[in-house]
Design an enzyme around this catalytic site. Structure first.
Site, PDB file in Angstrom:
ATOM      1  N   GLU A   1       0.886  -1.176   0.000  1.00  0.00           N
ATOM      2  CA  GLU A   1       0.000   0.000   0.000  1.00  0.00           C
ATOM      3  C   GLU A   1       0.923   1.225   0.000  1.00  0.00           C
ATOM      4  O   GLU A   1       1.034   1.928  -1.005  1.00  0.00           O
ATOM      5  CB  GLU A   1      -0.918  -0.009   1.226  1.00  0.00           C
TER       6      GLU A   1
ATOM      7  N   ASP B   1     -12.083  -0.383   2.026  1.00  0.00           N
ATOM      8  CA  ASP B   1     -11.095  -0.100   3.079  1.00  0.00           C
ATOM      9  C   ASP B   1     -11.749   0.536   4.311  1.00  0.00           C
ATOM     10  O   ASP B   1     -12.108  -0.174   5.247  1.00  0.00           O
ATOM     11  CB  ASP B   1      -9.967   0.778   2.526  1.00  0.00           C
TER      12      ASP B   1
HETATM   13  N1  HPA Z   1      -3.974   0.506   5.773  1.00  0.00           N
HETATM   14  C1  HPA Z   1      -3.398  -0.025   6.846  1.00  0.00           C
HETATM   15  N2  HPA Z   1      -4.048  -0.179   7.992  1.00  0.00           N
HETATM   16  C2  HPA Z   1      -5.309   0.210   8.070  1.00  0.00           C
HETATM   17  C3  HPA Z   1      -5.952   0.782   6.997  1.00  0.00           C
HETATM   18  C4  HPA Z   1      -5.243   0.924   5.775  1.00  0.00           C
HETATM   19  O1  HPA Z   1      -5.740   1.424   4.748  1.00  0.00           O
HETATM   20  N3  HPA Z   1      -7.215   1.055   7.413  1.00  0.00           N
HETATM   21  C5  HPA Z   1      -7.318   0.668   8.685  1.00  0.00           C
HETATM   22  N4  HPA Z   1      -6.168   0.159   9.099  1.00  0.00           N
HETATM   23 ZN    ZN Z   2      -7.117  -1.805   4.695  1.00  0.00          ZN
END
Ligand code: HPA
Ligand code: ZN
Length: 337
Positions: A194, A272
Protein backbone atom coordinates in the site's frame (compact mmCIF):
# COMPACT_ATOMS: atom_id res chain seq x y z
CA UNK A 1 -29.34 4.14 -15.54
CA UNK A 2 -30.39 0.66 -14.46
CA UNK A 3 -31.90 -0.04 -11.05
CA UNK A 4 -28.55 -1.34 -9.82
CA UNK A 5 -25.67 0.19 -11.72
CA UNK A 6 -22.95 -1.59 -9.77
CA UNK A 7 -22.48 -5.37 -9.57
CA UNK A 8 -23.53 -7.56 -6.65
CA UNK A 9 -20.53 -7.08 -4.41
CA UNK A 10 -18.23 -9.31 -2.44
CA UNK A 11 -16.53 -7.01 0.06
CA UNK A 12 -13.16 -8.45 1.10
CA UNK A 13 -11.36 -5.36 2.32
CA UNK A 14 -13.26 -3.27 4.83
CA UNK A 15 -12.20 -2.40 8.38
CA UNK A 16 -15.23 -2.30 10.64
CA UNK A 17 -13.77 0.62 12.60
CA UNK A 18 -13.38 2.43 9.27
CA UNK A 19 -17.14 2.29 8.79
CA UNK A 20 -17.76 4.49 11.83
CA UNK A 21 -19.51 7.48 10.29
CA UNK A 22 -18.99 10.93 11.85
CA UNK A 23 -22.66 11.13 12.92
CA UNK A 24 -22.39 7.79 14.73
CA UNK A 25 -19.12 8.87 16.40
CA UNK A 26 -20.89 11.85 17.96
CA UNK A 27 -23.98 9.80 18.82
CA UNK A 28 -21.97 7.07 20.58
CA UNK A 29 -19.89 9.71 22.40
CA UNK A 30 -23.08 11.35 23.61
CA UNK A 31 -24.62 8.04 24.67
CA UNK A 32 -21.49 6.83 26.47
CA UNK A 33 -20.46 10.16 27.97
CA UNK A 34 -17.15 10.13 26.07
CA UNK A 35 -15.49 13.53 25.74
CA UNK A 36 -14.21 14.18 22.21
CA UNK A 37 -11.97 17.05 21.10
CA UNK A 38 -14.45 18.17 18.41
CA UNK A 39 -16.91 21.03 18.90
CA UNK A 40 -19.37 19.65 16.36
CA UNK A 41 -19.85 17.52 13.24
CA UNK A 42 -18.31 20.14 10.95
CA UNK A 43 -15.26 20.34 13.18
CA UNK A 44 -14.88 16.55 13.04
CA UNK A 45 -15.46 16.42 9.27
CA UNK A 46 -12.84 19.12 8.73
CA UNK A 47 -10.21 16.62 9.92
CA UNK A 48 -10.78 14.15 7.07
CA UNK A 49 -8.19 15.60 4.68
CA UNK A 50 -5.28 13.18 5.03
CA UNK A 51 -1.67 13.56 3.96
CA UNK A 52 -0.81 9.84 4.18
CA UNK A 53 -1.64 6.56 5.93
CA UNK A 54 -0.10 7.67 9.23
CA UNK A 55 -2.16 10.85 9.30
CA UNK A 56 -5.37 8.89 8.68
CA UNK A 57 -4.47 6.28 11.31
CA UNK A 58 -4.19 9.02 13.97
CA UNK A 59 -7.83 10.02 13.49
CA UNK A 60 -8.98 6.42 12.93
CA UNK A 61 -7.53 5.30 16.26
CA UNK A 62 -8.60 8.47 18.12
CA UNK A 63 -12.23 8.07 17.05
CA UNK A 64 -12.30 4.55 18.48
CA UNK A 65 -12.59 6.19 21.92
CA UNK A 66 -16.37 6.05 21.46
CA UNK A 67 -16.32 2.22 21.18
CA UNK A 68 -16.50 0.92 24.72
CA UNK A 69 -19.27 -1.64 25.09
CA UNK A 70 -20.47 -4.62 23.09
CA UNK A 71 -23.52 -2.49 22.22
CA UNK A 72 -21.26 0.18 20.68
CA UNK A 73 -19.50 -2.42 18.52
CA UNK A 74 -22.85 -3.93 17.54
CA UNK A 75 -24.28 -0.51 16.60
CA UNK A 76 -21.29 0.24 14.37
CA UNK A 77 -21.39 -3.20 12.71
CA UNK A 78 -25.14 -3.18 12.14
CA UNK A 79 -25.00 0.30 10.62
CA UNK A 80 -22.30 -0.95 8.26
CA UNK A 81 -24.19 -4.10 7.27
CA UNK A 82 -27.34 -2.10 6.51
CA UNK A 83 -25.40 0.34 4.33
CA UNK A 84 -23.55 -2.53 2.67
CA UNK A 85 -26.78 -4.37 1.85
CA UNK A 86 -28.23 -1.18 0.33
CA UNK A 87 -25.12 -0.98 -1.86
CA UNK A 88 -25.49 -4.53 -3.17
CA UNK A 89 -23.04 -6.36 -0.88
CA UNK A 90 -23.87 -10.09 -0.89
CA UNK A 91 -20.89 -11.38 1.08
CA UNK A 92 -18.51 -9.55 3.41
CA UNK A 93 -15.28 -10.57 5.14
CA UNK A 94 -14.94 -7.95 7.83
CA UNK A 95 -11.66 -6.78 9.36
CA UNK A 96 -11.50 -5.79 13.01
CA UNK A 97 -8.49 -4.46 14.98
CA UNK A 98 -8.67 -6.13 18.44
CA UNK A 99 -5.39 -4.63 19.69
CA UNK A 100 -6.64 -1.08 19.09
CA UNK A 101 -9.37 -1.78 21.63
CA UNK A 102 -7.39 -3.92 24.09
CA UNK A 103 -4.85 -1.06 24.29
CA UNK A 104 -7.68 1.21 25.48
CA UNK A 105 -8.78 -1.23 28.16
CA UNK A 106 -11.77 -2.59 26.24
CA UNK A 107 -12.10 -6.35 26.82
CA UNK A 108 -11.78 -8.63 23.80
CA UNK A 109 -15.13 -10.17 24.74
CA UNK A 110 -16.92 -6.83 24.23
CA UNK A 111 -15.38 -6.41 20.78
CA UNK A 112 -16.14 -9.95 19.65
CA UNK A 113 -19.60 -10.13 21.19
CA UNK A 114 -20.63 -6.84 19.57
CA UNK A 115 -19.18 -7.42 16.12
CA UNK A 116 -19.92 -11.17 15.86
CA UNK A 117 -23.42 -10.72 17.26
CA UNK A 118 -24.20 -8.15 14.57
CA UNK A 119 -22.69 -10.36 11.86
CA UNK A 120 -24.85 -13.27 12.99
CA UNK A 121 -27.90 -11.01 12.45
CA UNK A 122 -26.76 -9.76 9.01
CA UNK A 123 -29.45 -8.75 6.49
CA UNK A 124 -31.23 -11.66 4.79
CA UNK A 125 -29.18 -13.32 2.08
CA UNK A 126 -25.87 -11.74 3.04
CA UNK A 127 -23.09 -14.05 4.19
CA UNK A 128 -20.34 -12.81 6.48
CA UNK A 129 -17.04 -13.71 8.09
CA UNK A 130 -14.76 -12.06 10.63
CA UNK A 131 -11.04 -11.44 10.03
CA UNK A 132 -9.16 -9.95 12.99
CA UNK A 133 -6.07 -8.02 11.92
CA UNK A 134 -2.87 -7.59 13.88
CA UNK A 135 -1.30 -4.15 14.16
CA UNK A 136 2.10 -4.43 12.50
CA UNK A 137 3.44 -1.41 14.39
CA UNK A 138 2.99 -3.27 17.68
CA UNK A 139 5.16 -6.21 18.83
CA UNK A 140 4.64 -9.63 17.28
CA UNK A 141 4.70 -11.11 20.80
CA UNK A 142 1.54 -9.14 21.57
CA UNK A 143 -0.07 -10.40 18.36
CA UNK A 144 0.69 -13.98 19.43
CA UNK A 145 -1.05 -13.43 22.76
CA UNK A 146 -4.05 -11.88 21.07
CA UNK A 147 -4.19 -14.72 18.55
CA UNK A 148 -4.31 -17.21 21.41
CA UNK A 149 -7.15 -15.27 23.04
CA UNK A 150 -9.02 -15.06 19.74
CA UNK A 151 -8.73 -18.79 19.14
CA UNK A 152 -9.95 -19.51 22.67
CA UNK A 153 -12.92 -17.15 22.31
CA UNK A 154 -16.16 -18.76 21.31
CA UNK A 155 -16.69 -16.90 18.03
CA UNK A 156 -16.33 -18.03 14.44
CA UNK A 157 -13.18 -16.64 12.79
CA UNK A 158 -12.52 -16.80 9.07
CA UNK A 159 -8.89 -15.78 9.05
CA UNK A 160 -6.34 -13.23 10.15
CA UNK A 161 -4.90 -10.09 8.58
CA UNK A 162 -2.14 -7.56 9.15
CA UNK A 163 -2.70 -3.80 9.02
CA UNK A 164 -1.73 -0.36 10.42
CA UNK A 165 1.48 1.60 9.61
CA UNK A 166 3.25 -0.42 6.92
CA UNK A 167 6.63 1.17 6.18
CA UNK A 168 9.33 -0.14 8.53
CA UNK A 169 7.12 -3.04 9.66
CA UNK A 170 7.82 -5.90 7.22
CA UNK A 171 5.58 -8.97 7.06
CA UNK A 172 8.38 -11.32 8.19
CA UNK A 173 8.14 -9.89 11.71
CA UNK A 174 4.87 -11.82 11.98
CA UNK A 175 6.06 -15.20 10.66
CA UNK A 176 5.31 -17.02 13.92
CA UNK A 177 1.85 -15.45 14.22
CA UNK A 178 0.93 -16.61 10.72
CA UNK A 179 2.37 -20.07 11.26
CA UNK A 180 0.22 -20.48 14.35
CA UNK A 181 -2.88 -19.14 12.61
CA UNK A 182 -2.31 -21.54 9.73
CA UNK A 183 -2.05 -24.43 12.22
CA UNK A 184 -5.44 -23.31 13.58
CA UNK A 185 -6.91 -23.65 10.10
CA UNK A 186 -7.44 -19.92 9.62
CA UNK A 187 -7.24 -18.17 6.27
CA UNK A 188 -4.30 -15.79 5.86
CA UNK A 189 -4.29 -12.30 4.33
CA UNK A 190 -2.09 -9.24 4.90
CA UNK A 191 -1.88 -5.62 3.83
CA UNK A 192 1.23 -5.19 1.68
CA UNK A 193 2.36 -2.82 -1.02
CA UNK A 194 0.00 0.00 0.00
CA UNK A 195 2.69 2.44 1.14
CA UNK A 196 5.34 -0.22 1.62
CA UNK A 197 7.52 -1.61 -1.19
CA UNK A 198 6.83 -4.46 -3.59
CA UNK A 199 9.31 -6.51 -1.54
CA UNK A 200 6.74 -6.60 1.29
CA UNK A 201 4.28 -8.28 -1.08
CA UNK A 202 6.86 -10.93 -1.96
CA UNK A 203 7.61 -11.41 1.74
CA UNK A 204 3.92 -11.73 2.63
CA UNK A 205 3.64 -14.53 0.07
CA UNK A 206 6.91 -16.30 0.86
CA UNK A 207 7.19 -15.91 4.62
CA UNK A 208 3.59 -15.54 5.79
CA UNK A 209 2.00 -17.69 3.09
CA UNK A 210 -0.90 -15.31 2.53
CA UNK A 211 -3.70 -16.39 0.21
CA UNK A 212 -4.67 -12.80 -0.69
CA UNK A 213 -2.85 -9.49 -0.60
CA UNK A 214 -4.65 -6.36 0.62
CA UNK A 215 -3.84 -3.38 -1.62
CA UNK A 216 -0.68 -4.63 -3.36
CA UNK A 217 -0.66 -1.70 -5.77
CA UNK A 218 3.09 -1.17 -5.44
CA UNK A 219 3.60 -4.71 -6.84
CA UNK A 220 3.64 -2.98 -10.22
CA UNK A 221 7.13 -1.69 -9.41
CA UNK A 222 8.49 -5.26 -9.67
CA UNK A 223 7.82 -6.91 -13.07
CA UNK A 224 8.90 -10.35 -11.84
CA UNK A 225 6.45 -10.08 -8.95
CA UNK A 226 3.67 -9.01 -11.33
CA UNK A 227 4.30 -12.11 -13.45
CA UNK A 228 4.26 -14.30 -10.37
CA UNK A 229 1.03 -12.78 -9.01
CA UNK A 230 -0.66 -13.13 -12.39
CA UNK A 231 0.47 -16.71 -12.96
CA UNK A 232 -0.61 -17.82 -9.49
CA UNK A 233 -3.80 -15.70 -9.69
CA UNK A 234 -3.09 -14.23 -6.27
CA UNK A 235 -6.05 -11.99 -5.39
CA UNK A 236 -5.27 -8.33 -4.73
CA UNK A 237 -7.97 -6.37 -2.89
CA UNK A 238 -7.59 -2.86 -4.28
CA UNK A 239 -9.25 0.17 -2.68
CA UNK A 240 -9.20 3.04 -5.20
CA UNK A 241 -10.86 5.81 -3.15
CA UNK A 242 -8.63 4.92 -0.20
CA UNK A 243 -5.53 5.16 -2.41
CA UNK A 244 -6.55 8.66 -3.51
CA UNK A 245 -7.45 9.90 -0.02
CA UNK A 246 -4.19 8.54 1.46
CA UNK A 247 -2.24 9.97 -1.48
CA UNK A 248 -0.87 6.63 -2.63
CA UNK A 249 -2.01 7.91 -6.05
CA UNK A 250 -2.49 11.55 -7.05
CA UNK A 251 -5.99 11.31 -8.50
CA UNK A 252 -8.41 8.54 -9.38
CA UNK A 253 -7.60 9.11 -13.05
CA UNK A 254 -3.98 8.12 -12.23
CA UNK A 255 -5.00 4.90 -10.46
CA UNK A 256 -3.17 1.79 -11.75
CA UNK A 257 -6.31 -0.40 -11.65
CA UNK A 258 -6.50 -0.74 -15.44
CA UNK A 259 -2.76 -1.44 -15.66
CA UNK A 260 -3.28 -4.17 -13.07
CA UNK A 261 -6.18 -5.67 -15.03
CA UNK A 262 -4.16 -5.47 -18.24
CA UNK A 263 -1.27 -7.27 -16.51
CA UNK A 264 -3.64 -10.14 -15.77
CA UNK A 265 -3.67 -9.57 -12.01
CA UNK A 266 -6.61 -10.95 -10.02
CA UNK A 267 -7.70 -7.52 -8.77
CA UNK A 268 -11.01 -6.67 -7.19
CA UNK A 269 -12.35 -3.38 -5.84
CA UNK A 270 -13.16 -2.67 -2.19
CA UNK A 271 -13.69 0.20 0.23
CA UNK A 272 -11.09 -0.10 3.08
CA UNK A 273 -12.44 2.58 5.46
CA UNK A 274 -15.58 3.86 3.74
CA UNK A 275 -16.57 6.40 6.38
CA UNK A 276 -13.17 8.07 6.01
CA UNK A 277 -12.42 7.78 2.30
CA UNK A 278 -15.61 8.94 0.65
CA UNK A 279 -17.37 5.75 -0.25
CA UNK A 280 -18.55 2.19 0.21
CA UNK A 281 -17.81 -0.62 -2.22
CA UNK A 282 -20.59 0.45 -4.62
CA UNK A 283 -19.21 4.01 -4.58
CA UNK A 284 -15.76 2.63 -5.39
CA UNK A 285 -17.11 0.59 -8.31
CA UNK A 286 -19.07 3.58 -9.61
CA UNK A 287 -16.09 5.91 -9.30
CA UNK A 288 -13.64 3.67 -11.14
CA UNK A 289 -16.17 2.81 -13.84
CA UNK A 290 -16.83 6.52 -14.45
CA UNK A 291 -13.37 8.01 -14.07
CA UNK A 292 -11.36 5.18 -15.62
CA UNK A 293 -14.03 4.54 -18.25
CA UNK A 294 -14.23 0.82 -17.53
CA UNK A 295 -16.09 -1.40 -19.95
CA UNK A 296 -18.83 -3.71 -18.72
CA UNK A 297 -16.41 -6.59 -19.30
CA UNK A 298 -13.84 -4.97 -17.03
CA UNK A 299 -16.41 -4.31 -14.28
CA UNK A 300 -17.55 -7.91 -14.64
CA UNK A 301 -13.97 -9.14 -14.29
CA UNK A 302 -13.55 -7.13 -11.07
CA UNK A 303 -16.77 -8.60 -9.68
CA UNK A 304 -15.85 -12.13 -10.76
CA UNK A 305 -12.38 -11.78 -9.24
CA UNK A 306 -13.92 -10.83 -5.88
CA UNK A 307 -16.16 -13.90 -5.98
CA UNK A 308 -13.19 -16.18 -6.74
CA UNK A 309 -11.12 -14.56 -3.96
CA UNK A 310 -13.77 -15.02 -1.26
CA UNK A 311 -13.29 -17.59 1.50
CA UNK A 312 -16.61 -19.35 0.84
CA UNK A 313 -17.64 -22.93 0.12
CA UNK A 314 -18.43 -24.22 -3.38
CA UNK A 315 -22.18 -23.77 -2.96
CA UNK A 316 -21.94 -20.14 -1.91
CA UNK A 317 -19.34 -19.38 -4.60
CA UNK A 318 -21.68 -20.81 -7.24
CA UNK A 319 -24.52 -18.60 -5.95
CA UNK A 320 -22.32 -15.50 -6.01
CA UNK A 321 -21.06 -16.33 -9.51
CA UNK A 322 -24.65 -16.69 -10.69
CA UNK A 323 -25.66 -13.34 -9.16
CA UNK A 324 -22.83 -11.57 -10.98
CA UNK A 325 -23.73 -13.35 -14.24
CA UNK A 326 -27.40 -12.34 -13.88
CA UNK A 327 -26.40 -8.73 -13.21
CA UNK A 328 -24.06 -8.66 -16.22
CA UNK A 329 -26.75 -10.12 -18.50
CA UNK A 330 -29.20 -7.45 -17.33
CA UNK A 331 -26.62 -4.74 -18.02
CA UNK A 332 -26.03 -6.07 -21.52
CA UNK A 333 -29.71 -6.00 -22.37
CA UNK A 334 -30.41 -2.66 -20.66
CA UNK A 335 -30.96 0.28 -23.00
CA UNK A 336 -27.97 2.63 -22.84
CA UNK A 337 -28.85 6.15 -21.79
N1 HPA B 1 -3.97 0.51 5.77
C1 HPA B 1 -3.40 -0.03 6.85
N2 HPA B 1 -4.05 -0.18 7.99
C2 HPA B 1 -5.31 0.21 8.07
C3 HPA B 1 -5.95 0.78 7.00
C4 HPA B 1 -5.24 0.92 5.77
O1 HPA B 1 -5.74 1.42 4.75
N3 HPA B 1 -7.21 1.05 7.41
C5 HPA B 1 -7.32 0.67 8.68
N4 HPA B 1 -6.17 0.16 9.10
ZN1 ZN C 1 -7.12 -1.80 4.70
Amino acid sequence: MSAQDTPPAVELHVHVEGTLEPELILELADRGGVALPYVDLDDLRARYAFTDLGHFLELYYANMAVLRTAEDFAAMTTAYLDRAAAGGVRHVELFVDPQAHLARGVPLAAVLEGVSGALAAAPAGMTTGLVPCFLRDRPAAEALEVLDALVRADVPLLGIGLDSAEVGHPPADFAEVYARARAEGLHLVAHAGEEGPAAYVTEALDVLGVERVDHGIRSLEDPALVRRLAEAAVPLTVCPLSNVRLRAVDTLADHPLVAMLDAGLAVSVHSDDPAYFGGYVDDNHRAVADVLGLSLAQVRTLADNAVEAAFVDDTRRAELRAEVATWAAAQESAPTS
